[in-house]
Design an enzyme around this catalytic site. Structure first.
Site, PDB file in Angstrom:
ATOM      1  N   CYS A  37      30.073   1.216 -38.929  1.00  0.00           N
ATOM      2  CA  CYS A  37      31.273   0.661 -39.541  1.00  0.00           C
ATOM      3  C   CYS A  37      31.046  -0.268 -40.739  1.00  0.00           C
ATOM      4  O   CYS A  37      31.485   0.026 -41.854  1.00  0.00           O
ATOM      5  CB  CYS A  37      32.075  -0.058 -38.473  1.00  0.00           C
ATOM      6  SG  CYS A  37      31.039  -1.062 -37.389  1.00  0.00           S
ATOM      7  N   HIS A  62      35.144  -6.871 -41.386  1.00  0.00           N
ATOM      8  CA  HIS A  62      33.786  -6.433 -41.063  1.00  0.00           C
ATOM      9  C   HIS A  62      32.762  -6.521 -42.185  1.00  0.00           C
ATOM     10  O   HIS A  62      31.726  -5.873 -42.140  1.00  0.00           O
ATOM     11  CB  HIS A  62      33.823  -4.988 -40.509  1.00  0.00           C
ATOM     12  CG  HIS A  62      33.152  -4.912 -39.164  1.00  0.00           C
ATOM     13  ND1 HIS A  62      32.757  -3.738 -38.584  1.00  0.00           N
ATOM     14  CD2 HIS A  62      32.825  -5.877 -38.292  1.00  0.00           C
ATOM     15  CE1 HIS A  62      32.206  -3.983 -37.428  1.00  0.00           C
ATOM     16  NE2 HIS A  62      32.236  -5.262 -37.225  1.00  0.00           N
TER      17      HIS A  62
END
Lengths: 500, 500
Positions: free
Chosen positions: A55, A118
């Site tokens: 990710c 993130h």
């Protein structure tokens, strides 16, 4: 003569949502009527890739238009290891990188990210420090619940300040799987679109919900509705949300000048077993550089511009979305650095556009594992996961075993790469014999590309090497107003251990 | 008040064409725009099954509405072996069976089969002896070319007489893969539809081309057009042909009273390696009773009656097409025998129809290997293929290996069946623990069904036990006119050897 361009980039970011999770891409449970309709109204790209089988690096690549090895989202702690941004990570997106919303600002775009960021959770790394005007969501995965003494729960931000934490103000019931987070993210998206439309401002919405990432959740209305349990329920809710966004654009009469792209940030995590997604006909999943780890569902939608119901076999990837977005906004890409993205505008606007010959690079951490060119993919290194992990029940390729390919040790093939024809063999099961002319021809074409790539590569400073419990989300901005500040332990950094 | 009903049943019969070969079911090469459009205009059935993981028994089941174990299309020469009708087979479809065209004749239907028959090639077993008025095609697979001394080439019939042989008058170039057979089959189909429409006669067209079966071929225009070689080219031509048929129905203004169904007769043959089809997310392929062997692509199309773009999760199979066709024609099914098909009319005509609870039986030869009920499948026996075959390079599950599931010996689990949740785990990778309540509940529901099935089963006389070189296609009817009769050897029957 100014073209009023409005741009939405939905990066599904639905970690764990694989190529085979869309109805239109073969999910037997057919949970995605809205995404399927989006494909019918737009263009499907079956050869679309993320930049990394994990990710954080994929998201960094999307927003910088550069491979993780260039933008620093990798680790050198060990060879060919996947790394991301858990809350003990010290690093984040480098100030040397130029992010898409920073560029779009030059043309007056309002940018908002909704969902998981993130790219680092320490103050300097957060979205509003990196080009976004607005943010609603969290810096890290919604793991937990934690006890707040050894580890704080992940904060949810509204712009620059936290408004609560997962499992506290933002409830996720681990037992029932119920949470209304996707609903909230949808409302935030619709509201943002509405406000910018009323203000006649061009906008960039980066809608990145995380419902299909473990622990999987869905709103009450969707629980129990799918054929395959909670994961399918979450997919149904995300699909519904995409449908709501597209229909909202129609309602506001801005569909014709809104470019929408749907994709995911890595393949389905097959180690999740029956609670994970599907990578369709592809080999293995998330964490690996086989097709199941990096081939992504991808749909481009732009009524009146992209021809309805088309399919483009162009090899493309998330970094192209950076370059393409700039092009759509009328901006030139930065010329002081190597970019890895192509401008896909000709692909989207002309169905008959000749495919551009370009390579796809498959990295795992600091190693170039494989390269695709045209229909051929050459593996220079193979690795699924270690025997030690396998013994603990961790398996990135459950039920799949291609001898010499899904290797359990890092296996080097640089002198004689494994070559597959992905058109005829999308599952990477039948390596082409090294004795054939076909094999020799492929290598003659791919080898110079690999050589050039390695020779010209300037690797970024690795951001994912250091960990420290002191940097966790103890006291995010805004915590004092809510009385939600926690005491951080003393700093005691270590080299993060990336096991696969 | 007579409803003028015209019925077409396209049984793709495209042996080797798997669930995952349709664009709409996830084939990355997206070669089927016409079939995808057919699904958009009609109903997709993701839970549709054939009756057997092999061609002949599946076709016998379709036309009789009965499982092969009942209609005799199986062997008792060895336990749980797949059998079909190569040209040395002595048997064929029993006169005790009632075939769909025989029933439809009562309502004045003209029936034609185009393509491969595969229910026996000796005179008494041919289509015109079994209810069809017309036939254009061949009794067996288009294997060859043969030298005509040890083995004759397969004849092509026009109704009751041969008009040539494969590789002789009907050219298939093994080297280039070129053949215009699918083109001929298409023209035959369009012509039949036209003639019946002009004659205002209800018709049943069983269009069963075999282009995707090895040796794979396509017309010149389609060769080299797909992303995955000759197999994809053949799929593209079949897809084009289906599009032509549907468009022809529109042109003739009979689309609204023509029910069209598309499916295949077994899963893709994975042992064909890169020249075979795809079973999408399912385990193994043709010859096995895993989902890859028996789950089939299935689309129902009937403009104005079947709601556009719908999906039904009803568990259904080819034998339902027998019962459903009778229902659509206004006929009652035979009441002197057990039928295995359901009338699917309510499923097709009412999208909101509640799913009917019914089992799917997975047979391999004379053994009930597995049963599906709702989302659960219980395996009583597992077998991929033998270790001996594996050593010769024959593998029905290449690249797949689920320990204890894809067994290489016939493995009995009757005391403790392996149970999978096919919604959550379509790939049959994660058996449900026998210690769970879920497992016990499933068995409590499935066991009485299996017990009842076995108790009431009257197995047919096995038709696929005996072989004899003398019965091969040496001198089919009409051969003398063409001077194509060959001399048969003396009869010397043996028990056919079915190795898997």
């Amino acid at each position: 003569k100014t073209i009023h361009l409005i741009l939405i980039l939905i990066l599904a970011s639905v970690k764990g949502m694989g190529w085979g999770d869309l109805g239109v891409l073969g999910q037997p449970s057919k949970e995605t009527p809205n995404l399927d309709a989006m494909a019918t109204q737009g263009m499907l790209l079956p050869n679309f890739y993320t930049a990394n089988p994990l990710c954080s690096p994929s998201r960094a690549a999307l927003l910088t238009g550069r491979l993780p090895i260039r933008n620093g989202f990798y680790t050198t702690n060990a060879h060919a290891r996947n790394a991301y941004t858990p809350q003990e990570i010290v690093g984040g997106i480098s100030k040397d990188e130029i992010l898409l919303p920073q560029m779009l600002k030059k043309k007056g775009y309002a940018s908002k990210i909704i969902g998981k960021w993130h790219l680092g959770h320490r103050p300097q790394y957060l979205p509003l420090e990196n080009g976004f005007e607005e943010w609603f969501g969290a810096p890290n995965c919604h793991f937990g619940p934690y006890d707040s003494s050894n580890r704080p729960n992940i904060p949810v931000y509204n712009n620059s300040e936290m408004v609560g934490r997962y499992y506290e103000e933002f409830v996720i019931d681990r037992k029932t799987g119920e949470s209304n987070l996707t609903e909230i993210y949808l409302m935030e998206g619709l509201d943002f679109i509405y406000r910018q439309t009323m203000a006649q401002r061009p906008f960039f919405l980066y809608w990145a919900p995380d419902a299909t990432h473990a622990p999987v959740y869905a709103s009450k209305h969707f629980l129990g509705r799918s054929q395959r349990g909670r994961y399918g329920d979450a997919v149904m809710e995300l699909d519904y949300s995409v449908g709501q966004i597209l229909s909202w654009l129609q309602t506001l009469s801005i569909a014709n000048n809104t470019f929408v792209f749907f994709t995911s940030d890595n393949g389905a995590a097959l180690m999740s077993g029956i609670n994970g997604g599907s990578n369709g006909p592809f080999l293995c999943g998330k964490e690996t550089t086989f097709e199941g780890g990096m081939r992504e569902p991808a749909i481009a939608w732009w009524p009146g511009h992209i021809k309805e119901g088309t399919v483009s076999f162009q090899l493309a990837n998330v970094m192209d979305l950076f370059t393409t977005s700039l092009s759509l906004a009328g901006l030139s890409p930065p010329d002081d650095r190597i970019l890895d993205g192509l401008d896909l505008t000709p692909v989207f606007l002309s169905y008959s556009h000749k495919l551009k010959d370009r390579p796809i690079f498959y990295y795992r951490g600091n190693e170039l594992m494989a390269v695709r060119l045209g229909q051929y993919k050459a593996h220079y290194w193979t690795w699924s996961n270690s025997v030690e992990e396998l013994k603990q029940g961790i398996n990135f390729c459950p039920g799949q075993d291609v001898p010499g390919v899904t290797t359990h040790t890092q296996t080097q093939h640089t002198l004689q790469p494994l070559v597959f024809h992905l058109g005829q063999d999308p599952g990477e099961k039948f390596p082409i014999s090294v004795l054939t002319k076909e094999y020799q021809d492929v290598l003659l074409r791919i080898s110079p590309i690999v050589e050039h790539h390695k020779r010209t590569l300037i690797a970024g400073v690795p951001q994912l090497n250091m960990c420290d419990l002191a940097v966790m989300n103890w006291a995010p901005a805004g915590c004092e107003k809510l009385d939600k500040c926690l005491k951080a332990p003393a700093s005691d950094p270590w080299k993060c251990d990336w096991s696969h």
